[in-house]
Scaffold this motif. Structure first.
Motif, PDB file in Angstrom:
ATOM      1  N   ARG A  79       5.478  -5.372  -7.258  1.00  0.00           N
ATOM      2  CA  ARG A  79       5.043  -4.891  -8.593  1.00  0.00           C
ATOM      3  C   ARG A  79       3.588  -4.439  -8.540  1.00  0.00           C
ATOM      4  O   ARG A  79       3.219  -3.404  -9.103  1.00  0.00           O
ATOM      5  CB  ARG A  79       5.207  -5.995  -9.643  1.00  0.00           C
ATOM      6  CG  ARG A  79       6.578  -6.033 -10.293  1.00  0.00           C
ATOM      7  CD  ARG A  79       6.573  -6.861 -11.573  1.00  0.00           C
ATOM      8  NE  ARG A  79       6.052  -8.202 -11.371  1.00  0.00           N
ATOM      9  CZ  ARG A  79       6.769  -9.230 -10.892  1.00  0.00           C
ATOM     10  NH1 ARG A  79       8.025  -9.069 -10.550  1.00  0.00           N
ATOM     11  NH2 ARG A  79       6.214 -10.422 -10.738  1.00  0.00           N
ATOM     12  N   LEU A  80       2.763  -5.228  -7.866  1.00  0.00           N
ATOM     13  CA  LEU A  80       1.348  -4.889  -7.716  1.00  0.00           C
ATOM     14  C   LEU A  80       1.218  -3.529  -7.018  1.00  0.00           C
ATOM     15  O   LEU A  80       0.458  -2.660  -7.449  1.00  0.00           O
ATOM     16  CB  LEU A  80       0.640  -5.980  -6.897  1.00  0.00           C
ATOM     17  CG  LEU A  80      -0.844  -5.762  -6.573  1.00  0.00           C
ATOM     18  CD1 LEU A  80      -1.681  -5.789  -7.843  1.00  0.00           C
ATOM     19  CD2 LEU A  80      -1.352  -6.817  -5.586  1.00  0.00           C
ATOM     20  N   GLY A  81       2.001  -3.334  -5.948  1.00  0.00           N
ATOM     21  CA  GLY A  81       1.962  -2.076  -5.205  1.00  0.00           C
ATOM     22  C   GLY A  81       2.422  -0.898  -6.035  1.00  0.00           C
ATOM     23  O   GLY A  81       1.865   0.199  -5.947  1.00  0.00           O
TER      24      GLY A  81
ATOM     25  N   VAL B 179       1.330   4.462 -10.952  1.00  0.00           N
ATOM     26  CA  VAL B 179       0.092   5.228 -10.770  1.00  0.00           C
ATOM     27  C   VAL B 179      -0.341   5.121  -9.312  1.00  0.00           C
ATOM     28  O   VAL B 179      -0.430   4.030  -8.763  1.00  0.00           O
ATOM     29  CB  VAL B 179      -1.022   4.699 -11.688  1.00  0.00           C
ATOM     30  CG1 VAL B 179      -2.309   5.486 -11.479  1.00  0.00           C
ATOM     31  CG2 VAL B 179      -0.591   4.760 -13.150  1.00  0.00           C
ATOM     32  N   SER B 180      -0.606   6.273  -8.695  1.00  0.00           N
ATOM     33  CA  SER B 180      -0.945   6.282  -7.272  1.00  0.00           C
ATOM     34  C   SER B 180      -2.399   5.908  -7.041  1.00  0.00           C
ATOM     35  O   SER B 180      -3.178   5.735  -7.992  1.00  0.00           O
ATOM     36  CB  SER B 180      -0.682   7.673  -6.681  1.00  0.00           C
ATOM     37  OG  SER B 180      -1.770   8.538  -6.970  1.00  0.00           O
TER      38      SER B 180
ATOM     39  N   LEU C  51       0.831  -1.208   0.000  1.00  0.00           N
ATOM     40  CA  LEU C  51       0.000   0.000   0.000  1.00  0.00           C
ATOM     41  C   LEU C  51       0.864   1.256   0.000  1.00  0.00           C
ATOM     42  O   LEU C  51       0.540   2.246  -0.671  1.00  0.00           O
ATOM     43  CB  LEU C  51      -0.958   0.007   1.197  1.00  0.00           C
ATOM     44  CG  LEU C  51      -2.374  -0.526   0.908  1.00  0.00           C
ATOM     45  CD1 LEU C  51      -2.356  -1.962   0.406  1.00  0.00           C
ATOM     46  CD2 LEU C  51      -3.270  -0.398   2.126  1.00  0.00           C
ATOM     47  N   CYS C  52       1.961   1.213   0.734  1.00  0.00           N
ATOM     48  CA  CYS C  52       2.881   2.370   0.750  1.00  0.00           C
ATOM     49  C   CYS C  52       3.458   2.629  -0.645  1.00  0.00           C
ATOM     50  O   CYS C  52       3.603   3.787  -1.052  1.00  0.00           O
ATOM     51  CB  CYS C  52       4.017   2.133   1.748  1.00  0.00           C
ATOM     52  SG  CYS C  52       3.520   2.333   3.477  1.00  0.00           S
TER      53      CYS C  52
ATOM     54  N   VAL D   3       2.812   9.155   6.742  1.00  0.00           N
ATOM     55  CA  VAL D   3       2.052   8.554   7.847  1.00  0.00           C
ATOM     56  C   VAL D   3       1.952   7.032   7.658  1.00  0.00           C
ATOM     57  O   VAL D   3       2.139   6.262   8.600  1.00  0.00           O
ATOM     58  CB  VAL D   3       0.638   9.196   7.930  1.00  0.00           C
ATOM     59  CG1 VAL D   3      -0.303   8.361   8.792  1.00  0.00           C
ATOM     60  CG2 VAL D   3       0.739  10.614   8.468  1.00  0.00           C
ATOM     61  N   ALA D   4       1.666   6.617   6.423  1.00  0.00           N
ATOM     62  CA  ALA D   4       1.540   5.179   6.145  1.00  0.00           C
ATOM     63  C   ALA D   4       2.877   4.469   6.369  1.00  0.00           C
ATOM     64  O   ALA D   4       2.934   3.392   6.975  1.00  0.00           O
ATOM     65  CB  ALA D   4       1.052   4.964   4.708  1.00  0.00           C
TER      66      ALA D   4
END
Length: 197
Positions: free
Chosen positions: A182-184, A189-190, A27-28, A99-100
């Motif tokens: 890679r998925l993250g 793209v955010s 997620l980060c 924060v994350a």
């Protein structure tokens, strides 16, 4: 698969430490382009330093016995926050990334049982704020429905579901971690659908 928050949160809580860290790291990854855009537009912040801290987390996950001083990394991270007097939208989304990553470091140090949920909510909150900013709806109920049904929020839910499913797989080996990373990265793209390009 729909994401009932109970089911999703329950599954997050069931993860072992390593899988929780992998979930947060992915997620980060997807939040970093928001920080990069802010740093590029304002000259404030240091995306390379932020990237380096997250790379060390992946190294910790990939390399057994990697010796990394995460207390020191947390100190470095604190210096990467946008200036407190910058209340711009870009600064707030850059702060989301910090924060994350901070929650992830807390999780690494065993200090934060709720860290995965915090990272999940931080990412979602940024998407909600972006939709509220771009859609400009005053009616609270209409806005809530708009946020729920917005393609960006649907994409966010699908992304988090995909990451959770990936970390729940039987073997979180090197290949699985690389695929997760890679998925993250999501092709740069955010979570807001933004990219440095």
């Amino acid at each position: 698969m729909s994401q009932s928050s109970g089911g999703f949160h329950h599954r997050l809580r069931q993860l072992d430490d390593r899988r929780r860290l992998a979930f947060m790291a992915a997620l980060c990854e997807r939040l970093l382009p928001n920080y990069a855009l802010y740093a590029e537009h304002t000259g404030s912040g240091d995306i390379a330093a932020l990237r380096n801290i997250l790379d060390l987390v992946w190294e910790h996950l990939l390399v057994k016995g990697a010796k990394i001083d995460f207390d020191r990394q947390a100190d470095k991270l604190a210096e990467l926050e946008p200036p407190p007097d910058d209340d711009s939208f870009g600064a707030r989304r850059a702060l989301d990334a910090v924060v994350a990553l901070s929650a992830l470091l807390d999780g690494l140090r065993g200090e934060a049982p709720e860290a995965p949920l915090e990272v999940s909510m931080t990412s979602r909150g940024g998407v909600r704020a972006f939709i509220e900013l771009t859609e400009g709806e005053d009616d609270d109920q209409r806005l809530a429905a708009l946020v729920r049904e917005h393609p960006l929020m649907a994409d966010e839910r699908d992304f988090q579901d995909a990451v959770l499913e990936a970390v729940e797989e039987d073997e979180l080996d090197r290949d699985a971690l690389k695929a997760l990373r890679r998925l993250g990265r999501n092709d740069g793209v955010s979570n807001l659908g933004l990219t440095l390009d």
